[in-house]
Scaffold this motif. Sequence first.
Motif, PDB file in Angstrom:
ATOM      1  N   UNK A   1      39.669  84.930  56.837  1.00  0.00           N
ATOM      2  CA  UNK A   1      39.491  85.251  58.261  1.00  0.00           C
ATOM      3  C   UNK A   1      40.735  85.919  58.815  1.00  0.00           C
ATOM      4  N   UNK A   2      41.915  85.464  58.428  1.00  0.00           N
ATOM      5  CA  UNK A   2      43.156  86.109  58.885  1.00  0.00           C
ATOM      6  C   UNK A   2      43.234  87.533  58.351  1.00  0.00           C
ATOM      7  N   UNK A   3      42.786  87.740  57.116  1.00  0.00           N
ATOM      8  CA  UNK A   3      42.776  89.095  56.539  1.00  0.00           C
ATOM      9  C   UNK A   3      41.872  90.001  57.375  1.00  0.00           C
ATOM     10  N   UNK A   4      40.703  89.498  57.724  1.00  0.00           N
ATOM     11  CA  UNK A   4      39.757  90.274  58.540  1.00  0.00           C
ATOM     12  C   UNK A   4      40.362  90.558  59.913  1.00  0.00           C
TER      13      UNK A   4
ATOM     14  N   UNK B   1      33.274 101.208  46.824  1.00  0.00           N
ATOM     15  CA  UNK B   1      34.370 100.437  47.402  1.00  0.00           C
ATOM     16  C   UNK B   1      34.381 100.623  48.920  1.00  0.00           C
ATOM     17  N   UNK B   2      34.113 101.824  49.388  1.00  0.00           N
ATOM     18  CA  UNK B   2      34.046 102.077  50.829  1.00  0.00           C
ATOM     19  C   UNK B   2      32.911 101.277  51.452  1.00  0.00           C
ATOM     20  N   UNK B   3      31.762 101.242  50.803  1.00  0.00           N
ATOM     21  CA  UNK B   3      30.634 100.443  51.315  1.00  0.00           C
ATOM     22  C   UNK B   3      31.010  98.963  51.347  1.00  0.00           C
ATOM     23  N   UNK B   4      31.672  98.494  50.292  1.00  0.00           N
ATOM     24  CA  UNK B   4      32.136  97.109  50.272  1.00  0.00           C
ATOM     25  C   UNK B   4      33.080  96.820  51.422  1.00  0.00           C
ATOM     26  N   UNK B   5      33.939  97.764  51.721  1.00  0.00           N
ATOM     27  CA  UNK B   5      34.876  97.602  52.837  1.00  0.00           C
ATOM     28  C   UNK B   5      34.136  97.548  54.171  1.00  0.00           C
ATOM     29  N   UNK B   6      33.127  98.381  54.319  1.00  0.00           N
ATOM     30  CA  UNK B   6      32.350  98.405  55.565  1.00  0.00           C
ATOM     31  C   UNK B   6      31.730  97.035  55.850  1.00  0.00           C
ATOM     32  N   UNK B   7      31.215  96.401  54.825  1.00  0.00           N
ATOM     33  CA  UNK B   7      30.528  95.116  55.005  1.00  0.00           C
ATOM     34  C   UNK B   7      31.429  93.903  54.790  1.00  0.00           C
ATOM     35  N   UNK B   8      32.701  94.116  54.531  1.00  0.00           N
ATOM     36  CA  UNK B   8      33.587  93.024  54.126  1.00  0.00           C
ATOM     37  C   UNK B   8      33.838  91.963  55.186  1.00  0.00           C
ATOM     38  N   UNK B   9      33.615  92.284  56.433  1.00  0.00           N
ATOM     39  CA  UNK B   9      33.874  91.285  57.476  1.00  0.00           C
ATOM     40  C   UNK B   9      32.680  90.362  57.717  1.00  0.00           C
ATOM     41  N   UNK B  10      31.523  90.696  57.137  1.00  0.00           N
ATOM     42  CA  UNK B  10      30.342  89.883  57.435  1.00  0.00           C
ATOM     43  C   UNK B  10      29.483  89.525  56.221  1.00  0.00           C
ATOM     44  N   UNK B  11      29.544  90.293  55.152  1.00  0.00           N
ATOM     45  CA  UNK B  11      28.665  90.048  54.006  1.00  0.00           C
ATOM     46  C   UNK B  11      29.179  88.886  53.168  1.00  0.00           C
ATOM     47  N   UNK B  12      28.322  87.901  52.999  1.00  0.00           N
ATOM     48  CA  UNK B  12      28.646  86.761  52.151  1.00  0.00           C
ATOM     49  C   UNK B  12      27.872  86.892  50.848  1.00  0.00           C
ATOM     50  N   UNK B  13      28.513  86.604  49.747  1.00  0.00           N
ATOM     51  CA  UNK B  13      27.882  86.606  48.435  1.00  0.00           C
ATOM     52  C   UNK B  13      27.844  85.161  47.966  1.00  0.00           C
ATOM     53  N   UNK B  14      26.639  84.632  47.788  1.00  0.00           N
ATOM     54  CA  UNK B  14      26.453  83.221  47.409  1.00  0.00           C
ATOM     55  C   UNK B  14      27.169  82.298  48.389  1.00  0.00           C
ATOM     56  N   UNK B  15      27.119  82.654  49.670  1.00  0.00           N
ATOM     57  CA  UNK B  15      27.710  81.825  50.710  1.00  0.00           C
ATOM     58  C   UNK B  15      29.218  81.961  50.865  1.00  0.00           C
ATOM     59  N   UNK B  16      29.813  82.920  50.160  1.00  0.00           N
ATOM     60  CA  UNK B  16      31.268  83.104  50.206  1.00  0.00           C
ATOM     61  C   UNK B  16      31.584  84.432  50.882  1.00  0.00           C
ATOM     62  N   UNK B  17      32.472  84.388  51.872  1.00  0.00           N
ATOM     63  CA  UNK B  17      32.959  85.597  52.531  1.00  0.00           C
ATOM     64  C   UNK B  17      34.198  86.063  51.775  1.00  0.00           C
ATOM     65  N   UNK B  18      34.099  87.198  51.098  1.00  0.00           N
ATOM     66  CA  UNK B  18      35.191  87.683  50.252  1.00  0.00           C
ATOM     67  C   UNK B  18      36.224  88.515  51.002  1.00  0.00           C
TER      68      UNK B  18
END
Length: 145
Positions: free
Chosen positions: A53-56, A101-118
Amino acid sequence: MEKVLWSIALPGFGQLLNGKFLKGLLLIGLELLINIQSNFNKVIMCSFQGDIQAAIDHVNYNWLMFYPCLYMFSIWDAYRDAGGGTSPYSFLPFTFSAYFVTIGLIYSSSLEVCGVLFGPVFLPMLFLIPGIGIGFLIKMVLRKM
């Protein structure tokens, strides 16, 4: 391979090793500009300490969005200048990696994978895997045509 690994460490280093000094210094300068403006070092530190969360909260997405293309271009360019990338469509794994990687960055603040926010460091890294795979797959299909 040495030049590619140096480009992975810092965009522009591979170019310096290849004797492309102006291009290398330009890429290093762009990397520093994007890194500082996006707060990327702080984001990396927070991510590796497990405080996603601090990273975001610290990341400036408007600047960090430039990083995947700069990073993958630097690696591709060092690889090509060192004598690699001579087969047709050999750039595709690099370009698709940058896209994903750009798409991953776009969704990085909200997309959870298996319940984990990366977050903005690890989710884009995960998206690198399908980017490379799809790039190689498209390269293979185009070469067979």
